[in-house]
Design a protein around this motif. Structure first.
Motif, short mmCIF file in Angstrom:
data_model
loop_
_atom_site.label_atom_id
_atom_site.label_comp_id
_atom_site.label_asym_id
_atom_site.label_seq_id
_atom_site.Cartn_x
_atom_site.Cartn_y
_atom_site.Cartn_z
N ASN A 112 120.48 88.48 53.32
CA ASN A 112 120.48 89.86 52.82
C ASN A 112 121.90 90.39 52.90
OD1 ASN A 112 119.98 92.49 52.11
ND2 ASN A 112 119.18 93.07 54.14
N THR A 113 122.62 90.32 51.78
CA THR A 113 124.01 90.80 51.76
C THR A 113 124.10 92.29 51.49
OG1 THR A 113 124.16 90.15 49.41
CG2 THR A 113 124.94 88.56 51.05
N ASN A 114 122.95 92.97 51.51
CA ASN A 114 122.93 94.44 51.39
C ASN A 114 122.86 95.12 52.75
OD1 ASN A 114 122.38 94.47 48.33
ND2 ASN A 114 120.65 93.28 49.12
N ALA A 115 122.69 94.33 53.82
CA ALA A 115 122.39 94.90 55.14
C ALA A 115 123.44 95.90 55.61
CB ALA A 115 122.24 93.77 56.17
N LEU A 116 124.72 95.58 55.36
CA LEU A 116 125.81 96.51 55.72
C LEU A 116 126.35 97.13 54.44
CD1 LEU A 116 127.72 94.43 58.43
CD2 LEU A 116 125.86 96.08 58.73
N SER A 117 125.81 98.29 54.12
CA SER A 117 126.22 99.02 52.92
C SER A 117 125.82 100.48 53.10
CB SER A 117 125.55 98.44 51.67
OG SER A 117 124.15 98.62 51.76
N GLU A 118 126.37 101.31 52.25
CA GLU A 118 125.97 102.72 52.30
C GLU A 118 124.63 102.91 51.60
OE1 GLU A 118 128.02 107.10 51.91
OE2 GLU A 118 128.78 105.49 50.63
N TYR A 119 124.41 102.18 50.49
CA TYR A 119 123.22 102.38 49.67
C TYR A 119 121.94 101.84 50.33
CZ TYR A 119 124.18 97.51 48.30
OH TYR A 119 124.44 96.16 48.31
N LEU A 159 117.08 90.77 47.16
CA LEU A 159 117.37 92.09 46.61
C LEU A 159 118.86 92.23 46.33
CD1 LEU A 159 115.12 94.39 48.84
CD2 LEU A 159 114.61 93.35 46.62
N GLY A 160 119.16 92.96 45.27
CA GLY A 160 120.54 93.29 44.93
C GLY A 160 120.78 94.77 45.11
N GLY A 219 127.98 94.81 49.60
CA GLY A 219 127.40 94.94 50.93
C GLY A 219 127.76 93.75 51.79
N GLY A 220 127.33 93.78 53.05
CA GLY A 220 127.65 92.72 53.98
C GLY A 220 126.45 92.27 54.80
N VAL A 221 126.69 91.31 55.67
CA VAL A 221 125.66 90.70 56.51
C VAL A 221 125.82 91.20 57.94
CG1 VAL A 221 124.71 88.52 57.34
CG2 VAL A 221 125.62 88.67 55.01
N ASP A 222 124.77 91.76 58.51
CA ASP A 222 124.85 92.34 59.86
C ASP A 222 124.93 91.26 60.93
OD1 ASP A 222 122.02 92.10 58.84
OD2 ASP A 222 121.63 92.35 60.97
N HIS A 223 125.32 91.67 62.13
CA HIS A 223 125.55 90.74 63.25
C HIS A 223 124.28 89.97 63.62
CE1 HIS A 223 127.29 89.08 66.87
NE2 HIS A 223 126.30 89.57 67.58
N LYS A 224 123.15 90.65 63.67
CA LYS A 224 121.89 90.00 64.02
C LYS A 224 121.56 88.89 63.03
CE LYS A 224 116.97 91.01 64.73
NZ LYS A 224 115.91 92.07 64.68
N GLN A 225 121.81 89.14 61.77
CA GLN A 225 121.53 88.16 60.73
C GLN A 225 122.47 86.96 60.80
OE1 GLN A 225 120.96 88.11 55.84
NE2 GLN A 225 121.53 89.99 56.86
N LEU A 226 123.72 87.19 61.20
CA LEU A 226 124.67 86.09 61.38
C LEU A 226 124.19 85.12 62.47
CD1 LEU A 226 128.09 88.00 61.17
CD2 LEU A 226 127.12 86.46 59.45
N LEU A 227 123.64 85.68 63.55
CA LEU A 227 123.08 84.83 64.61
C LEU A 227 121.88 84.05 64.10
CD1 LEU A 227 123.25 87.32 67.64
CD2 LEU A 227 124.81 85.42 67.14
#
Length: 306
Positions: A150-157, A112-113, A189-197
């Motif tokens: 998922n690079t949308n995980a940390l975003s406002e939208y 997703l974008g 957007g960004g990648v959340d901590h759980k996803q980094l693990l």
């Protein structure tokens, strides 16, 4: 008769030498010309039933998708990848686009974008609308592992008010702005901590299984030009630990881009939505020691050896 026997002996000696010395090389060359996997690739169709704007021609994306689908089928791809922004204004226009993707004879895997999240009330369930197994996921084909972030995980939208993800996003953006970063745009957007693990675990599993890895993202990780993933440096710190990563393929920046860092090629695909007629799609071909991107129209062709 003795002369004839000698000639036969010489011919047999030559034939044996050919079999021993040259045939394995010729077979190797023949094998290397056939990819292990052939994959269809496209990004940023951004279809919408609305008036064209600037260099974005929304209705034309359907015709471009038809062309790409026909090409993928004729080239007998093993599967296809779509790297986000399938639609421009959220899932309301998705049924029409999916109808044009439906002739694909092999599976399609997508990300997703940011545009896919427009006017979405429950972002946590959006992936199922697009037929994805989860918001981020991975699978293997032979000795290749495909990791979808998922690079949308940390975003406002893509987060709801008062959620843990919204709080993590706000802290991240404040930190980036304090450090003068230019990527704190509302469409990034960004990648959340759980996803980094999870990412670290996927790469460790690939190492254990002696697999090559291709990482797929919507927002690029590099270069740092304002379009990159918010916390791209955290993601890169993980990738750089694993030489198993052979390619990072992204969308989002419609102009396309390329940079190679730490022996990893970072490719940003040109966006299909741009220009009235020029398309952007291609083949990703994987070989034992080589990756080829065979671009069509605006998509740049590239070759990477490893």
């Amino acid at each position: 008769m003795k002369q004839t026997g000698l000639k036969i002996k010489q011919k047999w000696k030559f034939f044996s030498m050919f079999i021993t010395c040259y045939l394995p090389h010729l077979l190797s060359m023949a094998q290397s010309s056939t990819p292990i996997l052939r994959i269809g690739i496209m990004a940023d169709m951004q279809y919408a039933d609305k008036t064209d704007h600037g260099s974005r021609f929304y209705h034309n994306s359907l015709m471009k998708v038809d062309t790409a689908v026909d090409f993928f089928n004729r080239n007998k791809v093993d599967f296809s990848l779509i790297l986000g922004d399938l639609v421009d204004e959220g899932p309301k226009d998705l049924p029409v686009l999916l109808k044009h993707l439906s002739p694909l004879k092999k599976p399609t895997y997508c990300l997703l974008g940011n545009h896919d999240y427009v006017n979405v009330s429950n972002p946590d369930l959006l992936h199922s609308t697009f037929g994805m197994p989860d918001k981020y996921y991975a699978f293997t084909k032979g000795k290749w592992r495909f990791v979808f972030l998922n690079t949308n995980a940390l975003s406002e939208y893509a987060t709801t008010a008062n959620s843990a993800e919204r709080s993590e996003w706000k802290l991240l953006v404040d930190s980036l702005q304090a450090n003068g970063r230019k990527n704190t745009q509302p469409w990034n957007g960004g990648v959340d901590h759980k996803q980094l693990l999870w990412l670290q675990n996927e790469l460790a599993q690939a190492r254990k299984n002696k697999e090559h890895v291709i990482v797929l993202t919507h927002h690029p990780l590099l270069p740092e030009n304002g379009y990159e993933t918010l916390n791209n440096r955290q993601v890169l710190a993980i990738l750089y630990k694993f030489p198993e990563v052979k390619l990072v393929l992204s969308g989002h920046n419609h102009k396309g881009n390329f940079v190679q860092e730490n022996n990893i090629p970072f490719v940003t695909m040109e966006g299909m939505i741009e220009t009235p007629a020029s398309n952007a799609y291609g083949l990703l071909e994987l070989y034992p020691k080589e990756i080829k991107i065979k671009g069509h129209s605006r998509l740049t062709s590239r070759v990477f050896k490893f």
